[in-house]
Scaffold this motif. Structure first.
Motif, mmCIF file in Angstrom:
data_model
loop_
_atom_site.group_PDB
_atom_site.id
_atom_site.type_symbol
_atom_site.label_atom_id
_atom_site.label_comp_id
_atom_site.label_asym_id
_atom_site.label_seq_id
_atom_site.Cartn_x
_atom_site.Cartn_y
_atom_site.Cartn_z
ATOM 1 N N SER A 292 25.570 45.371 59.411
ATOM 2 C CA SER A 292 24.956 43.981 59.416
ATOM 3 C C SER A 292 23.483 44.762 58.440
ATOM 4 N N LYS A 293 22.414 45.929 58.927
ATOM 5 C CA LYS A 293 21.745 46.323 58.127
ATOM 6 C C LYS A 293 21.830 47.019 56.733
ATOM 7 N N ALA A 294 22.765 47.688 56.927
ATOM 8 C CA ALA A 294 23.160 47.699 55.118
ATOM 9 C C ALA A 294 23.549 47.160 54.535
ATOM 10 N N ILE A 295 23.668 46.285 55.139
ATOM 11 C CA ILE A 295 24.810 44.898 53.826
ATOM 12 C C ILE A 295 22.793 43.832 53.749
ATOM 13 N N VAL A 296 21.408 44.012 54.704
ATOM 14 C CA VAL A 296 20.376 43.578 54.006
ATOM 15 C C VAL A 296 19.801 44.095 53.552
ATOM 16 N N ASP A 297 19.901 45.588 53.838
ATOM 17 C CA ASP A 297 19.134 46.463 53.359
ATOM 18 C C ASP A 297 19.498 46.880 51.392
ATOM 19 N N GLU A 298 21.125 46.744 51.347
ATOM 20 C CA GLU A 298 21.276 46.836 49.391
ATOM 21 C C GLU A 298 21.055 45.655 49.225
ATOM 22 N N ARG A 299 20.434 44.415 50.214
ATOM 23 C CA ARG A 299 20.796 43.289 49.303
ATOM 24 C C ARG A 299 19.286 43.077 48.805
ATOM 25 N N LYS A 300 18.795 43.759 49.681
ATOM 26 C CA LYS A 300 16.533 43.957 49.268
ATOM 27 C C LYS A 300 16.634 44.295 47.891
ATOM 28 N N LYS A 301 17.316 45.577 47.333
ATOM 29 C CA LYS A 301 17.674 45.870 45.901
ATOM 30 C C LYS A 301 18.006 45.234 45.214
ATOM 31 N N GLY A 302 19.061 44.106 45.332
ATOM 32 C CA GLY A 302 19.917 43.092 44.434
ATOM 33 C C GLY A 302 20.704 42.186 44.723
ATOM 34 N N GLU A 303 21.362 40.892 45.000
ATOM 35 C CA GLU A 303 22.011 40.033 45.367
ATOM 36 C C GLU A 303 22.852 40.932 44.782
ATOM 37 N N PHE A 304 24.363 40.796 45.462
ATOM 38 C CA PHE A 304 25.577 41.211 45.327
ATOM 39 C C PHE A 304 26.224 40.213 44.432
ATOM 40 N N LYS A 305 26.524 40.740 42.812
ATOM 41 C CA LYS A 305 27.335 39.656 42.347
ATOM 42 C C LYS A 305 28.789 39.251 42.366
ATOM 43 N N SER A 306 29.687 40.372 43.426
ATOM 44 C CA SER A 306 31.247 39.908 43.731
ATOM 45 C C SER A 306 31.101 40.893 44.585
ATOM 46 N N TRP A 307 32.599 40.585 45.303
ATOM 47 C CA TRP A 307 33.189 41.897 46.434
ATOM 48 C C TRP A 307 32.971 43.162 46.051
ATOM 49 N N GLU A 308 33.204 43.368 44.215
ATOM 50 C CA GLU A 308 33.539 45.007 44.181
ATOM 51 C C GLU A 308 32.111 45.387 44.101
ATOM 52 N N ASP A 309 31.715 44.984 44.469
ATOM 53 C CA ASP A 309 29.819 45.180 44.090
ATOM 54 C C ASP A 309 29.182 45.532 45.241
ATOM 55 N N PHE A 310 29.813 43.890 46.143
ATOM 56 C CA PHE A 310 29.588 44.485 47.539
ATOM 57 C C PHE A 310 30.779 45.646 48.498
ATOM 58 N N ILE A 311 31.880 45.533 47.897
ATOM 59 C CA ILE A 311 32.350 47.082 48.110
ATOM 60 C C ILE A 311 31.953 48.487 47.694
ATOM 61 N N GLU A 312 31.457 48.456 46.288
ATOM 62 C CA GLU A 312 30.447 50.040 46.080
ATOM 63 C C GLU A 312 29.243 50.069 46.242
ATOM 64 N N ARG A 313 28.956 48.819 47.227
ATOM 65 C CA ARG A 313 26.871 48.977 47.633
ATOM 66 C C ARG A 313 27.293 49.792 49.184
ATOM 67 N N VAL A 314 28.106 49.092 49.534
ATOM 68 C CA VAL A 314 27.751 49.231 51.220
ATOM 69 C C VAL A 314 28.647 50.014 51.661
ATOM 70 N N LYS A 315 28.119 51.458 52.806
ATOM 71 C CA LYS A 315 28.914 51.965 52.726
ATOM 72 C C LYS A 315 29.441 51.466 53.385
#
Length: 155
Positions: free
Chosen positions: A42-65
């Motif tokens: 959840s911390k990783a998701i929130v940290d990545e979201r600060k860089k910009g919203e997730f556009k799609s599931w593919e974007d989410f999968i790519e950005r969240v380790k």
């Protein structure tokens, strides 16, 4: 009356816990309430979201380790969404898993049959060798027995 109110509140709370959580809108606590997401994720998701919203599931999968197709499918089933959308690969993943298991079982059965056939083949070869060796032994015995009278006749 108070018991009824408490029961209704408990049911609403349970329903809220089961409700979908969007990765772009949920707090760290809400994300953490999704089965399969712990404090680290959840911390990783929130940290990545600060860089910009997730556009799609593919974007989410790519950005969240640590999140791949399988994990995304499980998280989607648990109620996680990206922009209100469930992971489209979730249903296909289950079907593919079942198909893969079935294919593996069939391949294993085929391999077992091949081993059995190979063992029978080896067994037949061994029998042929034993038969040939027995015939050779009989020939040698016959030659030896034929040679003995001839040797005793010379004396």
């Amino acid at each position: 009356m108070l018991k009824k109110i408490l029961a209704v509140l408990a049911m609403l709370y349970a329903f809220a816990a089961m409700a979908a959580v969007d990765v772009n809108k949920g707090t760290a606590a809400e994300l953490d309430s999704v089965k399969g997401i712990g404090p680290g994720t959840s911390k990783a998701i929130v940290d990545e979201r600060k860089k910009g919203e997730f556009k799609s599931w593919e974007d989410f999968i790519e950005r969240v380790k640590g999140v791949g197709d399988k994990r995304a499918a499980h998280l989607s089933e648990a109620g996680l969404t990206v922009n209100g959308q469930a992971y489209k690969g979730a249903a296909a993943t289950k079907k593919d898993d079942k198909k893969d298991k079935k294919d593996k079982k069939e391949a294993k059965a085929e391999k077992k049959e091949e081993k059995k056939a190979e063992a029978k083949k080896d067994e037949k070869k061994d029998e042929k060798k034993e038969t040939a060796m027995a015939k050779d032994a009989k020939k040698d015995d016959k030659k030896a027995s034929d040679a003995k009278p001839a040797a005793s006749a010379k004396k």
